[in-house]
Design a protein around this motif. Sequence first.
Motif, short mmCIF file in Angstrom:
data_model
loop_
_atom_site.label_atom_id
_atom_site.label_comp_id
_atom_site.label_asym_id
_atom_site.label_seq_id
_atom_site.Cartn_x
_atom_site.Cartn_y
_atom_site.Cartn_z
N ARG A 103 -1.21 11.24 -10.27
CA ARG A 103 -1.94 12.50 -10.12
C ARG A 103 -1.09 13.72 -10.48
NH1 ARG A 103 -5.36 10.86 -4.76
NH2 ARG A 103 -6.72 9.41 -5.87
N GLN A 143 0.07 6.44 -6.91
CA GLN A 143 -1.08 7.34 -7.06
C GLN A 143 -0.63 8.80 -7.12
OE1 GLN A 143 -4.22 6.97 -7.65
NE2 GLN A 143 -4.47 4.78 -7.39
N LEU A 144 0.31 9.15 -6.26
CA LEU A 144 0.84 10.52 -6.28
C LEU A 144 1.53 10.83 -7.61
CD1 LEU A 144 2.28 10.80 -2.66
CD2 LEU A 144 0.31 12.03 -3.58
N SER A 181 -4.69 -0.46 -11.56
CA SER A 181 -3.91 0.79 -11.53
C SER A 181 -3.01 0.91 -12.77
CB SER A 181 -3.08 0.87 -10.26
OG SER A 181 -3.91 0.92 -9.13
N PRO A 199 0.81 -1.23 0.00
CA PRO A 199 0.00 0.00 0.00
C PRO A 199 0.84 1.28 0.00
CG PRO A 199 -0.23 -1.17 2.09
CD PRO A 199 0.54 -2.06 1.17
N ILE A 200 2.03 1.22 0.59
CA ILE A 200 2.90 2.40 0.56
C ILE A 200 3.31 2.71 -0.87
CG2 ILE A 200 5.18 3.29 1.21
CD1 ILE A 200 4.85 1.69 3.87
N GLU A 214 -4.79 -7.70 -3.91
CA GLU A 214 -3.67 -6.80 -4.08
C GLU A 214 -3.17 -6.82 -5.53
OE1 GLU A 214 -3.99 -9.04 -1.69
OE2 GLU A 214 -3.86 -7.93 0.21
N THR A 273 6.16 2.23 -10.86
CA THR A 273 5.83 1.95 -9.46
C THR A 273 4.72 0.91 -9.37
OG1 THR A 273 6.53 4.16 -8.78
CG2 THR A 273 5.06 2.97 -7.28
N HIS A 311 1.81 1.69 -3.55
CA HIS A 311 0.60 2.04 -4.30
C HIS A 311 0.29 3.53 -4.14
CE1 HIS A 311 -3.25 1.44 -6.28
NE2 HIS A 311 -3.72 2.27 -5.39
N ASN A 312 0.40 4.03 -2.92
CA ASN A 312 0.15 5.45 -2.68
C ASN A 312 1.17 6.33 -3.40
OD1 ASN A 312 -2.10 4.93 -1.14
ND2 ASN A 312 -1.01 5.02 0.81
N ILE A 313 2.42 5.90 -3.44
CA ILE A 313 3.43 6.63 -4.19
C ILE A 313 3.05 6.66 -5.67
CG2 ILE A 313 5.85 6.59 -4.98
CD1 ILE A 313 6.55 5.49 -2.15
#
Length: 174
Positions: free
Chosen positions: A44, A40-41, A79, A33-34, A72, A54, A36-38
Amino acid sequence: KITPLTTPPSPSGFTAVAFASSLSLSTHPIIIPILHNIGQLQYRNGQFKEALKTFSDVLCLARVIHGEDQLEVAIALNSIGVVRYHYCSDDSDETMDFFQKALRIQVALIGHHHPDVATTLNNIGRQYVLDDKFDDALLCYEDALRIRCEKLGNDSLDYAATALNAGQILHQKR
């Protein structure tokens, strides 16, 4: 044991896997999840190439840590499909493969009537629009709308986004 960073990574040389390795967590489930969030950033911020890398790393880690047919993996596949939709529009078949694999895993694990399935159906619909397959897109949007209305209500933002997508198809078909 998490080792603190002595100096933060520079944005120009930053990679998600390098970050994970610096924390000595490269195969720990928390890293998915870490990363994944990177991703997403990065997505965006319009850094599609970096986001694709990533999310590809997330997919590899998810397969190693959790196995092939796990949520997952489906999240990472979806994504990657979204980034490819924006970044690799010349290869729609491969992009659609990512979405279809994600959908297959999601339906098998959480059932067809789940909001995450509706999200993937909406993404598949968007890819169909890009491929000028408007009838197929409309079928995906209608299915996603049914799920989102049932699970989220017709006043949710997700429902509204899919309704807008469907409305644009109906307008184009006139």
